[in-house]
Design an enzyme around this catalytic site. Sequence first.
Site, PDB file in Angstrom:
ATOM      1  CB  THR A 127      33.401  35.501  39.821  1.00  0.00           C
ATOM      2  OG1 THR A 127      33.622  37.021  39.459  1.00  0.00           O
ATOM      3  CG2 THR A 127      34.695  35.144  39.148  1.00  0.00           C
ATOM      4  CD  GLU A 129      36.824  40.021  39.263  1.00  0.00           C
ATOM      5  OE1 GLU A 129      37.925  39.816  38.978  1.00  0.00           O
ATOM      6  OE2 GLU A 129      36.407  40.872  40.066  1.00  0.00           O
TER       7      GLU A 129
HETATM    8  P1  NAD Z   1      35.768  35.542  51.160  1.00  0.00           P
HETATM    9  O1  NAD Z   1      37.147  35.813  50.973  1.00  0.00           O
HETATM   10  O2  NAD Z   1      34.835  36.327  51.929  1.00  0.00           O
HETATM   11  O3  NAD Z   1      35.454  33.955  51.854  1.00  0.00           O
HETATM   12  C1  NAD Z   1      36.095  33.000  51.188  1.00  0.00           C
HETATM   13  C2  NAD Z   1      36.253  31.879  52.237  1.00  0.00           C
HETATM   14  O4  NAD Z   1      36.936  30.674  51.760  1.00  0.00           O
HETATM   15  C3  NAD Z   1      36.859  32.196  53.608  1.00  0.00           C
HETATM   16  O5  NAD Z   1      35.978  31.747  54.352  1.00  0.00           O
HETATM   17  C4  NAD Z   1      38.144  31.370  53.685  1.00  0.00           C
HETATM   18  O6  NAD Z   1      38.606  30.975  54.881  1.00  0.00           O
HETATM   19  C5  NAD Z   1      37.536  30.275  52.689  1.00  0.00           C
HETATM   20  N1  NAD Z   1      38.797  29.378  52.094  1.00  0.00           N
HETATM   21  C6  NAD Z   1      39.864  30.260  51.464  1.00  0.00           C
HETATM   22  N2  NAD Z   1      40.745  29.100  51.009  1.00  0.00           N
HETATM   23  C7  NAD Z   1      40.218  27.935  51.359  1.00  0.00           C
HETATM   24  C8  NAD Z   1      40.867  26.571  51.423  1.00  0.00           C
HETATM   25  N3  NAD Z   1      41.774  26.484  50.562  1.00  0.00           N
HETATM   26  N4  NAD Z   1      39.819  25.500  51.823  1.00  0.00           N
HETATM   27  C9  NAD Z   1      38.888  25.927  52.567  1.00  0.00           C
HETATM   28  N5  NAD Z   1      38.198  27.246  52.701  1.00  0.00           N
HETATM   29  C10 NAD Z   1      38.959  28.268  52.260  1.00  0.00           C
HETATM   30  O7  NAD Z   1      35.022  35.536  49.804  1.00  0.00           O
HETATM   31  P2  NAD Z   1      33.525  36.032  49.237  1.00  0.00           P
HETATM   32  O8  NAD Z   1      33.440  37.082  48.869  1.00  0.00           O
HETATM   33  O9  NAD Z   1      32.529  35.421  50.310  1.00  0.00           O
HETATM   34  O10 NAD Z   1      33.186  34.607  47.916  1.00  0.00           O
HETATM   35  C11 NAD Z   1      32.839  33.438  48.116  1.00  0.00           C
HETATM   36  C12 NAD Z   1      32.816  32.880  46.756  1.00  0.00           C
HETATM   37  O11 NAD Z   1      32.065  33.465  45.730  1.00  0.00           O
HETATM   38  C13 NAD Z   1      34.419  32.917  46.141  1.00  0.00           C
HETATM   39  O12 NAD Z   1      34.190  31.555  45.436  1.00  0.00           O
HETATM   40  C14 NAD Z   1      34.222  33.859  45.201  1.00  0.00           C
HETATM   41  O13 NAD Z   1      35.392  33.946  43.992  1.00  0.00           O
HETATM   42  C15 NAD Z   1      32.916  34.069  44.517  1.00  0.00           C
HETATM   43  N6  NAD Z   1      32.386  35.342  44.264  1.00  0.00           N
HETATM   44  C16 NAD Z   1      32.501  36.396  44.915  1.00  0.00           C
HETATM   45  C17 NAD Z   1      32.118  37.372  44.679  1.00  0.00           C
HETATM   46  C18 NAD Z   1      31.916  38.983  45.439  1.00  0.00           C
HETATM   47  O14 NAD Z   1      31.586  39.923  45.003  1.00  0.00           O
HETATM   48  N7  NAD Z   1      32.376  38.692  46.650  1.00  0.00           N
HETATM   49  C19 NAD Z   1      31.267  37.825  43.212  1.00  0.00           C
HETATM   50  C20 NAD Z   1      31.141  36.568  42.607  1.00  0.00           C
HETATM   51  C21 NAD Z   1      31.801  35.375  43.032  1.00  0.00           C
HETATM   52  O1  DAU Z   2      32.872  40.951  40.018  1.00  0.00           O
HETATM   53  C1  DAU Z   2      32.990  39.840  41.072  1.00  0.00           C
HETATM   54  C2  DAU Z   2      34.042  39.910  41.981  1.00  0.00           C
HETATM   55  O2  DAU Z   2      33.755  41.262  42.667  1.00  0.00           O
HETATM   56  C3  DAU Z   2      34.210  38.911  42.621  1.00  0.00           C
HETATM   57  O3  DAU Z   2      34.466  37.500  41.875  1.00  0.00           O
HETATM   58  C4  DAU Z   2      35.599  39.146  43.577  1.00  0.00           C
HETATM   59  O4  DAU Z   2      35.963  38.149  44.459  1.00  0.00           O
HETATM   60  C5  DAU Z   2      35.467  40.216  44.449  1.00  0.00           C
HETATM   61  O5  DAU Z   2      36.484  40.690  45.010  1.00  0.00           O
HETATM   62  C6  DAU Z   2      35.120  41.599  43.498  1.00  0.00           C
HETATM   63  O6  DAU Z   2      35.977  41.953  42.556  1.00  0.00           O
HETATM   64  P1  DAU Z   2      36.379  43.482  42.223  1.00  0.00           P
HETATM   65  O7  DAU Z   2      37.855  43.582  41.960  1.00  0.00           O
HETATM   66  O8  DAU Z   2      35.367  43.926  41.498  1.00  0.00           O
HETATM   67  O9  DAU Z   2      35.942  44.049  43.535  1.00  0.00           O
HETATM   68  P2  DAU Z   2      36.635  45.028  44.648  1.00  0.00           P
HETATM   69  O10 DAU Z   2      35.800  45.484  45.663  1.00  0.00           O
HETATM   70  O11 DAU Z   2      38.083  44.857  44.893  1.00  0.00           O
HETATM   71  O12 DAU Z   2      36.695  46.409  43.550  1.00  0.00           O
HETATM   72  C7  DAU Z   2      35.328  46.748  43.063  1.00  0.00           C
HETATM   73  C8  DAU Z   2      35.934  48.224  42.211  1.00  0.00           C
HETATM   74  O13 DAU Z   2      36.449  49.253  43.108  1.00  0.00           O
HETATM   75  C9  DAU Z   2      36.933  47.755  41.225  1.00  0.00           C
HETATM   76  O14 DAU Z   2      36.567  48.571  39.897  1.00  0.00           O
HETATM   77  C10 DAU Z   2      38.159  48.382  41.669  1.00  0.00           C
HETATM   78  C11 DAU Z   2      37.533  49.606  42.454  1.00  0.00           C
HETATM   79  N1  DAU Z   2      38.398  49.635  43.783  1.00  0.00           N
HETATM   80  C12 DAU Z   2      38.534  48.619  44.827  1.00  0.00           C
HETATM   81  C13 DAU Z   2      39.219  48.961  45.960  1.00  0.00           C
HETATM   82  C14 DAU Z   2      39.682  47.888  46.852  1.00  0.00           C
HETATM   83  C15 DAU Z   2      38.996  51.190  43.923  1.00  0.00           C
HETATM   84  O15 DAU Z   2      38.709  51.998  43.097  1.00  0.00           O
HETATM   85  N2  DAU Z   2      39.680  51.398  45.036  1.00  0.00           N
HETATM   86  C16 DAU Z   2      39.858  50.201  46.011  1.00  0.00           C
HETATM   87  O16 DAU Z   2      40.554  50.577  47.116  1.00  0.00           O
END
Ligand code: NAD
Ligand code: DAU
Length: 343
Positions: A127, A129
Site C-alpha cells: 500500500t 501507506e
Molecule cells: P479486505 O479487508 O476487503 O480483504 C482482506 C481479505 O483477507 C479478507 O477476505 C479476509 O478474510 C482475508 N484475511 C484476513 N486475514 C487473513 C488471514 N490471517 N489469513 C487468510 N486470509 C485473511 O481488504 P482489501 O481492501 O481487499 O485489501 C487487500 C490487500 O490489498 C491488503 O493486503 C491491503 O493491505 C492491500 N491494499 C488495499 C488497498 C485498498 O484501498 N483497499 C489499497 C492498497 C493495498
Molecule cells: O491508501 C491505501 C489504503 O487505503 C489501503 O492500504 C487501506 O487498506 C485502505 O483502507 C485505505 O486506507 P485509508 O485510511 O486511506 O482509507 P479509508 O477509506 O479508511 O479513509 C479514506 C479517507 O477518508 C481518509 O483520509 C480518512 C477519511 N475518512 C474515513 C472514514 C472511514 C473519513 O473522513 N471518514 C470516515 O468515516
Amino acid sequence: MKRLLVTGGAGFIGSNFTRYMLQTYDDLQLVVYDKLTYAGRLENLQDVARDFAGRYAFVQGDIADQALVAQTTRSHAIDTIVNFAAETHVDRSILDPDAFIRTSCLGTYALLEVARAQGLRFHHISTDEVYGFVREGASVEADPLAPRSPYAASKASADLLTLAYHVTYGLPVTITRGANNIGPYQYPEKVVPLFVTNALDNVPLPVYGDGMQMRDYQYVIDHCEGVDAVLRKGQLGEVYNIGTGHELPNLEMVEIILSRLGKPRSLIHFVEDRAGHDRRYSLNVDKIRALGWQPRHTCQAAIALTVDWYAANDWWWRPIKAGEFREYYARQYGQRAVLGVGQ
Ligand code: NAD
Ligand code: DAU
C-alpha cells in the site's frame, strides 16, 4: 503463471482480482485461500464459483497456518502466490492492532517460508501507506518507509520481509504498492462505500477533521490490471507503485457522491479526526507505466462508477450493515464529537 494461489481472495480487491484473472486467462487455474474474517465473504465470489467451476477452488485457512498453506500449494500444484490477505482498515488498527500484526507479519512470513521450500514465485500486495504522510511531491519506490499507523507499520514489515527473502534466498518476489481502491464489493467500513450507503439511507457522512486530506481513489480493476502487468513483466526483487498518479481532497470525493445521488450537503458531519491521520498520500507511477500499464479511470470516474454499483446492489451491502457492522459503527463513531455540519 498457470496455477495461482490468491490469499485474501474473498475480500474486496482479491475477489475482483480473482474474477479478472479467470476472465482474462483461459488456461489459468486459481485457488482462493482465505480465513473468512468479517471482511472475507463468499458472496463476493459466488459468480466466480458458478462461472469458472473447473478452474477455481476455495480453501478456508489462515495464512499464518504454514502447514495448511504448504499442503494447499502442494495439492493444487501452485506455481505462484499472490498475497492480498491482511487486516486492512486503519481505524480498526487503531482500536485493536493485534490481528494486523499477526496476519501481515507472521502470516507473510509463513507464506514466504512455503514459497522458499517449494520454489514458488511470490507477489505481495502492499500500500501507499507504507511511505507515510507525503508533505510534498510524490512517493517513488526507492523512498524510505515511514509508516504511521499500526496498519501501515504491519504492511511495511511484510514488504521488508518479502524483499529480505529475495536478497537472502534469491526468492523470486515482486511487490506492488497501491493507492486507495474503490469499486464493487468493498466492505462498507471504508470511506467511499460507507458514505454512499449512508447517503442512500439519509444517514450523516462522518467526515474526519476538515476533510482536506488527499487520497488517490483508483478503480479496483485498474489496480488488478497493474498487478497482472507486474506478474507478467515486472523485474524480480522490484517494487511498483499503482495509482492514478493524481489525488483529490476527501471533500471533493464527498461532493461527487452527494451530487450523483441528489442528496443535500447537510448530510456532511465534520467529526473528530482519526488519530495520526496521514493528510496526504501521493504516488509516482512512472515505473509501472514503463511496463505498458496505464489507469483507465480518473478518481472522479472511479467514484461515480462506485456510487452506481452500490446504488444498484443493496442485496450485497444491506445484510453487512445490519450485522457485526452495527456494533463496530457504534464503537468507532459513537463517541466522536460532531464539529460542524455541511451548509
Ligand atoms: P479486505 O479487508 O476487503 O480483504 C482482506 C481479505 O483477507 C479478507 O477476505 C479476509 O478474510 C482475508 N484475511 C484476513 N486475514 C487473513 C488471514 N490471517 N489469513 C487468510 N486470509 C485473511 O481488504 P482489501 O481492501 O481487499 O485489501 C487487500 C490487500 O490489498 C491488503 O493486503 C491491503 O493491505 C492491500 N491494499 C488495499 C488497498 C485498498 O484501498 N483497499 C489499497 C492498497 C493495498
Ligand atoms: O491508501 C491505501 C489504503 O487505503 C489501503 O492500504 C487501506 O487498506 C485502505 O483502507 C485505505 O486506507 P485509508 O485510511 O486511506 O482509507 P479509508 O477509506 O479508511 O479513509 C479514506 C479517507 O477518508 C481518509 O483520509 C480518512 C477519511 N475518512 C474515513 C472514514 C472511514 C473519513 O473522513 N471518514 C470516515 O468515516
